[in-house]
Write a protein that holds these residues in place. Structure first.
Motif, PDB file in Angstrom:
ATOM      1  N   GLN A  86       0.838  -1.269  -0.043  1.00  0.00           N
ATOM      2  CA  GLN A  86      -0.153  -0.035  -0.016  1.00  0.00           C
ATOM      3  C   GLN A  86       1.028   1.150  -0.020  1.00  0.00           C
ATOM      4  OE1 GLN A  86      -2.936   0.212   3.109  1.00  0.00           O
ATOM      5  NE2 GLN A  86      -3.521   2.311   2.501  1.00  0.00           N
ATOM      6  N   LYS A  87       1.780   1.147   0.878  1.00  0.00           N
ATOM      7  CA  LYS A  87       2.881   2.383   0.734  1.00  0.00           C
ATOM      8  C   LYS A  87       3.464   2.739  -0.344  1.00  0.00           C
ATOM      9  CE  LYS A  87       6.831   4.166   3.178  1.00  0.00           C
ATOM     10  NZ  LYS A  87       7.833   3.847   4.538  1.00  0.00           N
ATOM     11  N   ALA A  88       4.022   1.529  -1.019  1.00  0.00           N
ATOM     12  CA  ALA A  88       4.490   1.628  -2.435  1.00  0.00           C
ATOM     13  C   ALA A  88       3.549   2.286  -3.562  1.00  0.00           C
ATOM     14  CB  ALA A  88       4.969   0.428  -2.909  1.00  0.00           C
ATOM     15  N   LEU A  89       2.308   1.908  -3.499  1.00  0.00           N
ATOM     16  CA  LEU A  89       1.483   2.586  -4.525  1.00  0.00           C
ATOM     17  C   LEU A  89       0.903   3.823  -4.254  1.00  0.00           C
ATOM     18  CD1 LEU A  89      -0.673  -0.577  -5.207  1.00  0.00           C
ATOM     19  CD2 LEU A  89       1.055   0.141  -6.540  1.00  0.00           C
ATOM     20  N   GLU A  90       0.930   4.301  -2.803  1.00  0.00           N
ATOM     21  CA  GLU A  90       0.524   5.684  -2.564  1.00  0.00           C
ATOM     22  C   GLU A  90       1.938   6.648  -2.843  1.00  0.00           C
ATOM     23  OE1 GLU A  90      -0.371   5.117   1.703  1.00  0.00           O
ATOM     24  OE2 GLU A  90      -2.309   4.790   1.368  1.00  0.00           O
ATOM     25  N   ALA A  91       3.141   6.135  -2.392  1.00  0.00           N
ATOM     26  CA  ALA A  91       4.404   6.938  -2.794  1.00  0.00           C
ATOM     27  C   ALA A  91       4.448   7.003  -4.378  1.00  0.00           C
ATOM     28  CB  ALA A  91       5.638   6.306  -2.494  1.00  0.00           C
ATOM     29  N   ALA A  92       3.960   5.958  -5.081  1.00  0.00           N
ATOM     30  CA  ALA A  92       3.962   5.901  -6.560  1.00  0.00           C
ATOM     31  C   ALA A  92       2.998   7.049  -7.076  1.00  0.00           C
ATOM     32  CB  ALA A  92       3.480   4.765  -6.963  1.00  0.00           C
ATOM     33  N   ALA A  93       1.865   7.104  -6.663  1.00  0.00           N
ATOM     34  CA  ALA A  93       0.851   8.109  -6.928  1.00  0.00           C
ATOM     35  C   ALA A  93       1.298   9.447  -6.731  1.00  0.00           C
ATOM     36  CB  ALA A  93      -0.405   7.878  -6.140  1.00  0.00           C
ATOM     37  N   GLU A  94       2.083   9.858  -5.617  1.00  0.00           N
ATOM     38  CA  GLU A  94       2.515  11.207  -5.248  1.00  0.00           C
ATOM     39  C   GLU A  94       3.508  11.422  -6.311  1.00  0.00           C
ATOM     40  OE1 GLU A  94       4.015  10.948  -1.144  1.00  0.00           O
ATOM     41  OE2 GLU A  94       2.202  10.542  -0.287  1.00  0.00           O
ATOM     42  N   ALA A  95       4.759  10.521  -6.665  1.00  0.00           N
ATOM     43  CA  ALA A  95       5.619  10.927  -7.355  1.00  0.00           C
ATOM     44  C   ALA A  95       4.937  11.023  -8.770  1.00  0.00           C
ATOM     45  CB  ALA A  95       6.523   9.478  -7.943  1.00  0.00           C
ATOM     46  N   VAL A  96       3.852  10.349  -9.326  1.00  0.00           N
ATOM     47  CA  VAL A  96       3.307  10.788 -10.620  1.00  0.00           C
ATOM     48  C   VAL A  96       2.920  12.179 -10.706  1.00  0.00           C
ATOM     49  CG1 VAL A  96       1.628  10.476 -12.269  1.00  0.00           C
ATOM     50  CG2 VAL A  96       2.911   8.258 -11.360  1.00  0.00           C
ATOM     51  N   TRP A  97       2.284  12.472  -9.448  1.00  0.00           N
ATOM     52  CA  TRP A  97       1.643  13.987  -9.541  1.00  0.00           C
ATOM     53  C   TRP A  97       2.680  14.999  -9.503  1.00  0.00           C
ATOM     54  CZ3 TRP A  97      -2.431  15.779 -11.398  1.00  0.00           C
ATOM     55  CH2 TRP A  97      -2.732  17.266 -11.050  1.00  0.00           C
ATOM     56  N   SER A  98       3.834  14.763  -8.638  1.00  0.00           N
ATOM     57  CA  SER A  98       4.877  15.750  -8.502  1.00  0.00           C
ATOM     58  C   SER A  98       5.771  15.941  -9.845  1.00  0.00           C
ATOM     59  CB  SER A  98       5.632  15.347  -7.280  1.00  0.00           C
ATOM     60  OG  SER A  98       6.356  14.190  -7.563  1.00  0.00           O
ATOM     61  N   ARG A  99       5.512  14.725 -10.521  1.00  0.00           N
ATOM     62  CA  ARG A  99       6.486  14.804 -11.777  1.00  0.00           C
ATOM     63  C   ARG A  99       5.561  14.801 -13.146  1.00  0.00           C
ATOM     64  NH1 ARG A  99      10.852  10.051 -10.518  1.00  0.00           N
ATOM     65  NH2 ARG A  99      11.422  10.165 -12.499  1.00  0.00           N
ATOM     66  N   ARG A 100       4.571  15.285 -13.001  1.00  0.00           N
ATOM     67  CA  ARG A 100       3.626  15.354 -14.044  1.00  0.00           C
ATOM     68  C   ARG A 100       4.000  16.304 -15.470  1.00  0.00           C
ATOM     69  NH1 ARG A 100       1.650  18.272 -10.065  1.00  0.00           N
ATOM     70  NH2 ARG A 100       0.688  20.510 -10.177  1.00  0.00           N
ATOM     71  N   ALA A 101       4.559  17.321 -14.899  1.00  0.00           N
ATOM     72  CA  ALA A 101       5.248  18.081 -16.098  1.00  0.00           C
ATOM     73  C   ALA A 101       6.338  17.164 -16.793  1.00  0.00           C
ATOM     74  CB  ALA A 101       5.940  19.574 -15.516  1.00  0.00           C
ATOM     75  N   GLU A 102       7.247  16.509 -16.196  1.00  0.00           N
ATOM     76  CA  GLU A 102       7.953  15.628 -16.787  1.00  0.00           C
ATOM     77  C   GLU A 102       7.341  14.702 -17.496  1.00  0.00           C
ATOM     78  OE1 GLU A 102      11.099  12.303 -15.123  1.00  0.00           O
ATOM     79  OE2 GLU A 102      10.828  13.912 -13.974  1.00  0.00           O
ATOM     80  N   ILE A 103       6.216  14.032 -17.141  1.00  0.00           N
ATOM     81  CA  ILE A 103       5.670  12.981 -17.932  1.00  0.00           C
ATOM     82  C   ILE A 103       4.895  13.596 -19.007  1.00  0.00           C
ATOM     83  CG2 ILE A 103       3.453  11.428 -17.630  1.00  0.00           C
ATOM     84  CD1 ILE A 103       4.129  11.192 -14.606  1.00  0.00           C
ATOM     85  N   ILE A 104       4.264  14.866 -18.884  1.00  0.00           N
ATOM     86  CA  ILE A 104       3.623  15.615 -20.101  1.00  0.00           C
ATOM     87  C   ILE A 104       4.707  15.790 -21.156  1.00  0.00           C
ATOM     88  CG2 ILE A 104       2.571  17.479 -20.679  1.00  0.00           C
ATOM     89  CD1 ILE A 104       1.005  17.405 -18.082  1.00  0.00           C
ATOM     90  N   ALA A 105       5.860  16.258 -20.607  1.00  0.00           N
ATOM     91  CA  ALA A 105       7.082  16.467 -21.663  1.00  0.00           C
ATOM     92  C   ALA A 105       7.535  15.405 -22.429  1.00  0.00           C
ATOM     93  CB  ALA A 105       8.133  17.168 -20.973  1.00  0.00           C
ATOM     94  N   ALA A 106       7.679  14.126 -21.772  1.00  0.00           N
ATOM     95  CA  ALA A 106       7.820  13.005 -22.374  1.00  0.00           C
ATOM     96  C   ALA A 106       6.886  12.356 -23.327  1.00  0.00           C
ATOM     97  CB  ALA A 106       7.890  11.884 -21.182  1.00  0.00           C
ATOM     98  N   ASN A 107       5.518  12.940 -22.815  1.00  0.00           N
ATOM     99  CA  ASN A 107       4.510  12.269 -23.841  1.00  0.00           C
ATOM    100  C   ASN A 107       4.492  13.143 -25.054  1.00  0.00           C
ATOM    101  OD1 ASN A 107       0.873  12.982 -24.176  1.00  0.00           O
ATOM    102  ND2 ASN A 107       1.582  10.889 -24.124  1.00  0.00           N
ATOM    103  N   GLY A 108       4.852  14.481 -24.875  1.00  0.00           N
ATOM    104  CA  GLY A 108       4.946  14.970 -26.039  1.00  0.00           C
ATOM    105  C   GLY A 108       5.689  14.526 -27.128  1.00  0.00           C
TER     106      GLY A 108
END
Length: 421
Positions: free
Chosen positions: A34-56
């Motif tokens: 549970q902790k791993a998935l909650e931490a992953a969720a936080e990482a996705v949100w905090s790195r959303r700009a990086e993810i959107i840039a990669a998606n570009g």
């Protein structure tokens, strides 16, 4: 640095590390997962700009490859869709842990107490095409069920999947779980897929999620067991007792909300008795919304409808196109669906309970619906938090595959010096 040119050696290394990780995950505490998935969720949100840039980068690659508008829509990530990924990770994290749950228990006259207990499958290989959110969904569900996973995303989503995968690894490490629990094949080389299909020493099951070509390849060549996610040739049958308001709402949503997902309606069947009262209005509404309607001879009388070919029946468009046909009765609709369906999702629109019961009884698709949009054919909408795919086969898993479906079981037998006579 891994040698990405020696694909067999690369995949053997990934497989060996996944198997070692799976051995630890099998008894990992529910709190750690549970902790791993909650931490992953936080990482996705905090790195959303990086993810959107990669998606570009992926969107540019997909455009250059000539992907259709619907396929580009499947590929695209924006902040709202990243919020959906985060919500999915948190939903899976919050679910009850399936591992160790006692499925059944009984006592025998011999004195034995027997329990059937949920256990992980082991190592799961997931091969998918353009949707980068599958990276998060598959990683989360496999981890929740105590499985290690090897992710092989499509070439179109290479950068997006890589950025999301990094967030999953960050979560796993934060929880003190083995980093190799969630691995991603770091190459676009298709030889990696061929290797995965034969890695019986390391992979316990393969889940292909994509078009007919990908799933067909996997089913033909895999030596590892397969949970097939076949194409979504989704039918909606408008019965003689359909409610016209409900029918319009459901059909329009099922076809036009998102055309590139597997729950999108691809064929509309209309009872002849409601052609004038409901059917023509549905066809005109679809045409007005920009949907190309490929109709049978009867429907071609409506302005704007083009002629359907034999190949239109049983075709997954994933686009603003729908095949449409008039049928004489519910049995004719059932016969058409039985002939052309991919056993994914099929729907009846009716206020007649007997007709709905007949439809449900005589069709054997993984998902059958009544008076509801087929766009609900989704593990998240079924309360699973996310899905790794919609399994259209009949062995082990069927329909939306969530964490519970990614488990097996074992028998735990207790005696008290008990011997067999």
């Amino acid at each position: 640095m891994k040698d990405l040119t020696d694909i067999p050696a690369l995949m053997q290394d990934i497989g060996a590390r996944a198997k070692a990780a799976a051995a630890e995950l099998a008894f990992a505490p529910a709190e750690a997962k549970q902790k791993a998935l909650e931490a992953a969720a936080e990482a996705v949100w905090s790195r959303r700009a990086e993810i959107i840039a990669a998606n570009g980068k992926d969107m540019e690659y997909g455009t250059d490859k000539g992907l259709s508008k619907a396929m580009l829509d499947r590929l695209m990530l924006d902040e709202a869709r990243i919020q959906g990924i985060v919500d999915g990770l948190r939903a899976v994290a919050a679910q009850e842990d399936p591992i160790g749950a006692v499925m059944d228990a009984w006592d025998m006259p011999s004195g034995l107490h027997i329990e059937r207990v949920r256990t992980p499958l082991g190592v799961i290989g997931v091969i998918y095409e353009s949707r980068p959110n599958v990276t998060a969904d598959a990683g989360a569900l496999c981890l929740k069920a105590g499985n290690a996973v090897i992710l092989r995303g499509g070439s179109e989503s290479f950068h997006s999947s890589g950025a999301i995968h990094a967030c999953l690894v960050e979560g796993v490490k934060a929880a003190g779980l083995p980093e190799d629990a969630i691995q991603r094949v770091p190459t676009r080389d298709r030889a990696a897929v061929k290797e995965m299909l034969t890695m019986t020493d390391f992979i316990d099951v393969i889940v292909p999620r994509g078009g007919k070509g990908l799933v067909g390849l996997v089913q033909r060549e895999a030596r590892v067991p397969v949970f097939a996610h076949l194409e979504g040739i989704v039918h909606i049958y408008v019965d003689k007792d359909a409610d016209p308001v409900k029918a319009l709402k459901v059909v329009m949503n099922a076809k036009t909300r998102r055309t590139g997902i597997c729950g999108s309606a691809e064929c509309l069947l209309i009872h002849r008795g409601v052609l004038d009262t409901i059917g023509q209005g549905l066809i005109k509404a679809l045409l007005d919304a920009g949907v190309e309607v490929r109709g049978d001879e009867t429907l071609q009388a409506i302005a704007g409808v083009t002629a359907a070919e034999e190949s239109d029946w049983g075709h997954e468009y994933l686009d603003m196109i729908i095949a449409a046909k008039v049928v004489d009765d519910i049995d004719a609709a059932i016969a058409h669906i039985n002939r052309y369906s991919s056993s994914h999702t099929d729907c009846i629109l009716t206020e007649d309970d007997a007709a709905a019961a007949r439809f449900f009884q005589r069709l054997d698709s993984a998902i059958l619906m009544r008076n509801a949009s087929t766009q609900f054919a989704d593990g998240g909408e079924f309360g699973m938090g996310a899905e790794i795919g919609i399994a259209t086969g009949k062995m082990h898993a069927r329909g939306p595959v969530g964490a519970m479906q990614l488990t097996s079981f074992k028998y735990q037998v207790t005696g008290d010096g008990t011997v067999r006579s």
